[in-house]
Motif scaffolding. Structure first.
Motif, PDB file in Angstrom:
ATOM      1  N   VAL A  47       0.846  -1.203   0.000  1.00  0.00           N
ATOM      2  CA  VAL A  47       0.000   0.000   0.000  1.00  0.00           C
ATOM      3  C   VAL A  47       0.879   1.249   0.000  1.00  0.00           C
ATOM      4  O   VAL A  47       0.628   2.197  -0.751  1.00  0.00           O
ATOM      5  N   ASN A  48       1.918   1.259   0.826  1.00  0.00           N
ATOM      6  CA  ASN A  48       2.829   2.415   0.854  1.00  0.00           C
ATOM      7  C   ASN A  48       3.489   2.626  -0.501  1.00  0.00           C
ATOM      8  O   ASN A  48       3.555   3.756  -0.990  1.00  0.00           O
ATOM      9  N   ALA A  49       3.971   1.560  -1.123  1.00  0.00           N
ATOM     10  CA  ALA A  49       4.639   1.696  -2.422  1.00  0.00           C
ATOM     11  C   ALA A  49       3.697   2.278  -3.464  1.00  0.00           C
ATOM     12  O   ALA A  49       4.074   3.174  -4.230  1.00  0.00           O
ATOM     13  N   ALA A  50       2.466   1.787  -3.486  1.00  0.00           N
ATOM     14  CA  ALA A  50       1.495   2.288  -4.463  1.00  0.00           C
ATOM     15  C   ALA A  50       1.150   3.752  -4.177  1.00  0.00           C
ATOM     16  O   ALA A  50       1.095   4.575  -5.098  1.00  0.00           O
ATOM     17  N   THR A  51       0.938   4.083  -2.918  1.00  0.00           N
ATOM     18  CA  THR A  51       0.576   5.455  -2.559  1.00  0.00           C
ATOM     19  C   THR A  51       1.729   6.410  -2.822  1.00  0.00           C
ATOM     20  O   THR A  51       1.535   7.489  -3.380  1.00  0.00           O
ATOM     21  N   ARG A  63      -3.231   9.076   4.013  1.00  0.00           N
ATOM     22  CA  ARG A  63      -3.990   8.362   2.974  1.00  0.00           C
ATOM     23  C   ARG A  63      -3.611   6.875   2.921  1.00  0.00           C
ATOM     24  O   ARG A  63      -4.477   6.013   2.862  1.00  0.00           O
ATOM     25  N   SER A  64      -2.325   6.582   2.918  1.00  0.00           N
ATOM     26  CA  SER A  64      -1.919   5.173   2.843  1.00  0.00           C
ATOM     27  C   SER A  64      -2.332   4.424   4.104  1.00  0.00           C
ATOM     28  O   SER A  64      -2.755   3.261   4.031  1.00  0.00           O
ATOM     29  N   ALA A  96       0.807   9.501  10.477  1.00  0.00           N
ATOM     30  CA  ALA A  96      -0.172   8.433  10.665  1.00  0.00           C
ATOM     31  C   ALA A  96       0.467   7.092  10.321  1.00  0.00           C
ATOM     32  O   ALA A  96       1.336   7.012   9.455  1.00  0.00           O
ATOM     33  N   TRP A  97       0.012   6.046  11.002  1.00  0.00           N
ATOM     34  CA  TRP A  97       0.492   4.689  10.751  1.00  0.00           C
ATOM     35  C   TRP A  97      -0.572   3.713  11.240  1.00  0.00           C
ATOM     36  O   TRP A  97      -1.568   4.106  11.839  1.00  0.00           O
ATOM     37  N   VAL A 105       2.707  -1.774  11.380  1.00  0.00           N
ATOM     38  CA  VAL A 105       2.808  -2.621  10.190  1.00  0.00           C
ATOM     39  C   VAL A 105       3.135  -1.855   8.905  1.00  0.00           C
ATOM     40  O   VAL A 105       3.400  -2.480   7.883  1.00  0.00           O
ATOM     41  N   ASN A 106       3.123  -0.529   8.936  1.00  0.00           N
ATOM     42  CA  ASN A 106       3.433   0.205   7.703  1.00  0.00           C
ATOM     43  C   ASN A 106       4.429   1.341   7.932  1.00  0.00           C
ATOM     44  O   ASN A 106       4.467   2.305   7.177  1.00  0.00           O
ATOM     45  N   ASP A 107       5.241   1.199   8.960  1.00  0.00           N
ATOM     46  CA  ASP A 107       6.242   2.226   9.250  1.00  0.00           C
ATOM     47  C   ASP A 107       7.324   1.605  10.129  1.00  0.00           C
ATOM     48  O   ASP A 107       7.323   0.404  10.374  1.00  0.00           O
TER      49      ASP A 107
END
Length: 125
Positions: A47-51, A63-64, A96-97, A105-107
């Motif tokens: 999700v991070n890569a796409a965003t 947003r991500s 945000a995370w 899980v995303n940072d």
């Protein structure tokens, strides 16, 4: 098409606000995906890569994180959307995370330690 969607989401956040965006996300579940082959952290990286490919990395965290939180919770994974503030070089910064089972899980692993006034949004419908 992705850029148009990003612009609509930016305008929605700007004019309707964070709370309305969360309300909208909760009302519109995504299709169920079989996420059992992927950990929440792996999905977070995707999700991070796409965003980040579409939005400036410095402005994409909310947003991500909202997207990841939405995907995980709609696939029966209890995720928490976290937001925090800090002062960096005389400037107030927000970030945000997403956390699952108390783990980011995303940072970075200990990102919550770097921010104050952390709010945690749980999924409730």
């Amino acid at each position: 098409m992705a850029i148009l969607g990003q612009r609509k989401d930016t305008l929605f956040l700007r004019f309707k606000g964070y709370a309305k965006m969360l309300e909208l996300l909760k009302k519109k579940p995504p299709p169920k995906y079989n996420l059992t082959h992927m950990s929440p952290a792996e999905l977070g990286r995707m999700v991070n890569a796409a965003t980040f490919a579409i939005i400036d990395r410095e402005k994409a965290c909310l947003r991500s994180s909202m997207l990841l939180w939405w995907l995980l919770n709609n696939n029966d994974i209890d995720a928490i959307l976290c937001r925090g503030l800090r002062f960096d070089k005389q400037k107030l910064e927000g970030h945000a995370w997403v956390e699952v089972d108390g783990l980011t899980v995303n940072d970075r692993k200990h990102i919550a330690d770097e921010y104050h006034n952390v709010t945690r949004e749980i999924w409730s419908q």
